[in-house]
Design a protein around this motif. Structure first.
Motif, PDB file in Angstrom:
ATOM      1  N   UNK A   7       0.829  -1.203   0.000  1.00 34.56           N
ATOM      2  CA  UNK A   7       0.000   0.000   0.000  1.00 34.56           C
ATOM      3  C   UNK A   7       0.863   1.252   0.000  1.00 34.56           C
ATOM      4  N   UNK A   8       1.906   1.260   0.833  1.00 33.40           N
ATOM      5  CA  UNK A   8       2.779   2.425   0.886  1.00 33.40           C
ATOM      6  C   UNK A   8       3.460   2.653  -0.459  1.00 33.40           C
ATOM      7  N   UNK A   9       3.910   1.573  -1.104  1.00 36.27           N
ATOM      8  CA  UNK A   9       4.532   1.701  -2.430  1.00 36.27           C
ATOM      9  C   UNK A   9       3.534   2.250  -3.441  1.00 36.27           C
ATOM     10  N   UNK A  10       2.280   1.777  -3.369  1.00 35.07           N
ATOM     11  CA  UNK A  10       1.253   2.290  -4.284  1.00 35.07           C
ATOM     12  C   UNK A  10       1.029   3.780  -4.088  1.00 35.07           C
ATOM     13  N   UNK A  11       0.990   4.205  -2.838  1.00 33.68           N
ATOM     14  CA  UNK A  11       0.767   5.623  -2.548  1.00 33.68           C
ATOM     15  C   UNK A  11       1.938   6.483  -3.013  1.00 33.68           C
ATOM     16  N   UNK A  12       3.167   5.963  -2.831  1.00 35.87           N
ATOM     17  CA  UNK A  12       4.335   6.718  -3.283  1.00 35.87           C
ATOM     18  C   UNK A  12       4.337   6.831  -4.802  1.00 35.87           C
ATOM     19  N   UNK A  13       3.913   5.768  -5.492  1.00 36.67           N
ATOM     20  CA  UNK A  13       3.810   5.828  -6.956  1.00 36.67           C
ATOM     21  C   UNK A  13       2.762   6.847  -7.384  1.00 36.67           C
ATOM     22  N   UNK A  14       1.651   6.898  -6.651  1.00 31.45           N
ATOM     23  CA  UNK A  14       0.613   7.878  -6.961  1.00 31.45           C
ATOM     24  C   UNK A  14       1.145   9.298  -6.795  1.00 31.45           C
ATOM     25  N   UNK A  15       1.924   9.509  -5.744  1.00 26.62           N
ATOM     26  CA  UNK A  15       2.508  10.838  -5.522  1.00 26.62           C
ATOM     27  C   UNK A  15       3.471  11.196  -6.651  1.00 26.62           C
ATOM     28  N   UNK A  16       4.287  10.240  -7.045  1.00 25.83           N
ATOM     29  CA  UNK A  16       5.236  10.456  -8.138  1.00 25.83           C
ATOM     30  C   UNK A  16       4.506  10.837  -9.419  1.00 25.83           C
ATOM     31  N   UNK A  17       3.462  10.087  -9.760  1.00 17.95           N
ATOM     32  CA  UNK A  17       2.707  10.368 -10.987  1.00 17.95           C
ATOM     33  C   UNK A  17       2.049  11.741 -10.915  1.00 17.95           C
ATOM     34  N   UNK A  18       1.513  12.092  -9.743  1.00 18.47           N
ATOM     35  CA  UNK A  18       0.863  13.398  -9.576  1.00 18.47           C
ATOM     36  C   UNK A  18       1.840  14.531  -9.841  1.00 18.47           C
ATOM     37  N   UNK A  19       3.058  14.421  -9.302  1.00 20.33           N
ATOM     38  CA  UNK A  19       4.031  15.501  -9.436  1.00 20.33           C
ATOM     39  C   UNK A  19       4.639  15.576 -10.823  1.00 20.33           C
ATOM     40  N   UNK A  20       4.620  14.470 -11.566  1.00 15.36           N
ATOM     41  CA  UNK A  20       5.168  14.472 -12.924  1.00 15.36           C
ATOM     42  C   UNK A  20       4.130  14.885 -13.967  1.00 15.36           C
ATOM     43  N   UNK A  21       2.865  14.888 -13.578  1.00 16.78           N
ATOM     44  CA  UNK A  21       1.802  15.177 -14.537  1.00 16.78           C
ATOM     45  C   UNK A  21       1.932  16.565 -15.142  1.00 16.78           C
ATOM     46  N   UNK A  22       2.271  17.556 -14.319  1.00 14.96           N
ATOM     47  CA  UNK A  22       2.341  18.931 -14.815  1.00 14.96           C
ATOM     48  C   UNK A  22       3.440  19.132 -15.855  1.00 14.96           C
ATOM     49  N   UNK A  23       4.706  18.766 -15.577  1.00 14.85           N
ATOM     50  CA  UNK A  23       5.741  18.983 -16.597  1.00 14.85           C
ATOM     51  C   UNK A  23       5.547  18.138 -17.842  1.00 14.85           C
ATOM     52  N   UNK A  24       5.077  16.897 -17.673  1.00 19.13           N
ATOM     53  CA  UNK A  24       4.838  16.051 -18.843  1.00 19.13           C
ATOM     54  C   UNK A  24       3.670  16.604 -19.656  1.00 19.13           C
ATOM     55  N   UNK A  25       2.651  17.110 -18.961  1.00 21.13           N
ATOM     56  CA  UNK A  25       1.531  17.733 -19.662  1.00 21.13           C
ATOM     57  C   UNK A  25       1.959  18.951 -20.449  1.00 21.13           C
ATOM     58  N   UNK A  26       2.889  19.736 -19.889  1.00 18.75           N
ATOM     59  CA  UNK A  26       3.406  20.893 -20.605  1.00 18.75           C
ATOM     60  C   UNK A  26       4.142  20.491 -21.870  1.00 18.75           C
ATOM     61  N   UNK A  27       4.881  19.393 -21.803  1.00 13.27           N
ATOM     62  CA  UNK A  27       5.580  18.905 -22.989  1.00 13.27           C
ATOM     63  C   UNK A  27       4.593  18.420 -24.048  1.00 13.27           C
ATOM     64  N   UNK A  28       3.526  17.758 -23.616  1.00 12.79           N
ATOM     65  CA  UNK A  28       2.497  17.297 -24.558  1.00 12.79           C
ATOM     66  C   UNK A  28       1.853  18.472 -25.277  1.00 12.79           C
ATOM     67  N   UNK A  29       1.539  19.522 -24.522  1.00 14.43           N
ATOM     68  CA  UNK A  29       0.956  20.720 -25.135  1.00 14.43           C
ATOM     69  C   UNK A  29       1.922  21.353 -26.132  1.00 14.43           C
ATOM     70  N   UNK A  30       3.206  21.375 -25.764  1.00 14.59           N
ATOM     71  CA  UNK A  30       4.205  21.950 -26.659  1.00 14.59           C
ATOM     72  C   UNK A  30       4.306  21.193 -27.967  1.00 14.59           C
ATOM     73  N   UNK A  31       4.243  19.864 -27.891  1.00 16.22           N
ATOM     74  CA  UNK A  31       4.304  19.042 -29.106  1.00 16.22           C
ATOM     75  C   UNK A  31       3.085  19.300 -29.991  1.00 16.22           C
ATOM     76  N   UNK A  32       1.897  19.395 -29.380  1.00 16.91           N
ATOM     77  CA  UNK A  32       0.682  19.644 -30.143  1.00 16.91           C
ATOM     78  C   UNK A  32       0.744  21.006 -30.847  1.00 16.91           C
ATOM     79  N   UNK A  33       1.243  22.008 -30.143  1.00 19.44           N
ATOM     80  CA  UNK A  33       1.364  23.335 -30.748  1.00 19.44           C
ATOM     81  C   UNK A  33       2.390  23.332 -31.879  1.00 19.44           C
TER      82      UNK A  33
END
Length: 218
Positions: A7-33
């Motif tokens: 459970x702790x590993x799952x929660x840490x993975x969720x935190x990791x994904x949450x914090x990476x979503x913003x910069x990766x999302x910015x890169x996705x937007x940049x590629x689309x533009x």
């Protein structure tokens, strides 16, 4: 309280994904533009957006690799300069935060590195309007001592994080936000040490004492 490592590993993975979503999302937007843009000046801006997103993603991955993962190979200690570089880079992302250091050691055990990095995460997040974060790391001869002070106009520190640091959050109530606090508590306890925290309207203080000779597999 018995902690389910899965459970702790799952929660840490969720935190990791949450914090990476913003910069990766910015890169996705940049590629689309970039795919639809023909103006040279606008394409240059898109490339800058992609480069910024790539830098942010790399910074966060390096940070979380040490803070959450089993980085460092078989080395028992890691250079403090490397840890400081990661924290300085994280603090520089999008906030007016000044970082100050007092270092009495040149290297730290991996367990102490984990505590320091996860504390840094909370200290930086506690300053949504900017401020100063002061880090002090010393070796008393019997223990590594970590003290962090975040000062700013408004301190954002969830009381549930403090409860998790104190071991007062039931396992089933842990979430991706409080999981790093549980990790800090477990690593500190595994070293035979403990953590402290205090908050006022304008300051947050976090501390840990990690005795020598009680290394855990961090």
């Amino acid at each position: 309280m018995t902690v389910d490592p899965t459970l702790l590993a799952n929660l840490m993975c969720s935190r990791l994904c949450h914090d990476l979503l913003s910069p990766v999302g910015g890169m996705t937007n940049g590629i689309e533009l970039l795919q639809d843009e023909t103006d040279p000046a606008m394409r240059e801006q898109c490339i800058e957006l992609l480069a910024h997103g790539a830098r942010r993603t790399a910074t966060k991955l390096r940070f979380f690799r040490l803070a959450f993962g089993a980085a460092g190979g078989f080395d028992k200690e890691l250079p403090v300069a490397e840890v400081r570089e990661l924290i300085d880079a994280l603090a520089a992302e999008g906030r007016d935060i000044r970082v100050e250091w007092t270092l009495g050691v040149s290297s730290l055990p991996k367990a102490a590195v984990k505590v320091l990095l996860n504390f840094a995460l909370f200290a930086i997040e506690a300053l949504p309007r900017g401020g100063i974060v002061t880090f002090a790391v010393e070796d008393s001869g019997t223990a590594h001592e970590i003290a962090i002070r975040a000062e700013g106009a408004r301190i954002a520190f969830d009381a549930h994080v403090g409860d998790a640091l104190d071991g007062r959050v039931p396992l089933e109530e842990l979430n991706a936000h409080t999981a790093p606090a549980e990790l800090i508590r477990l690593v500190s306890a595994g070293c035979g040490g403990g953590v402290q925290h205090a908050r006022t309207d304008n300051a947050l203080v976090l501390g840990a004492i990690l005795p020598h000779g009680h290394a855990v597999d961090a």
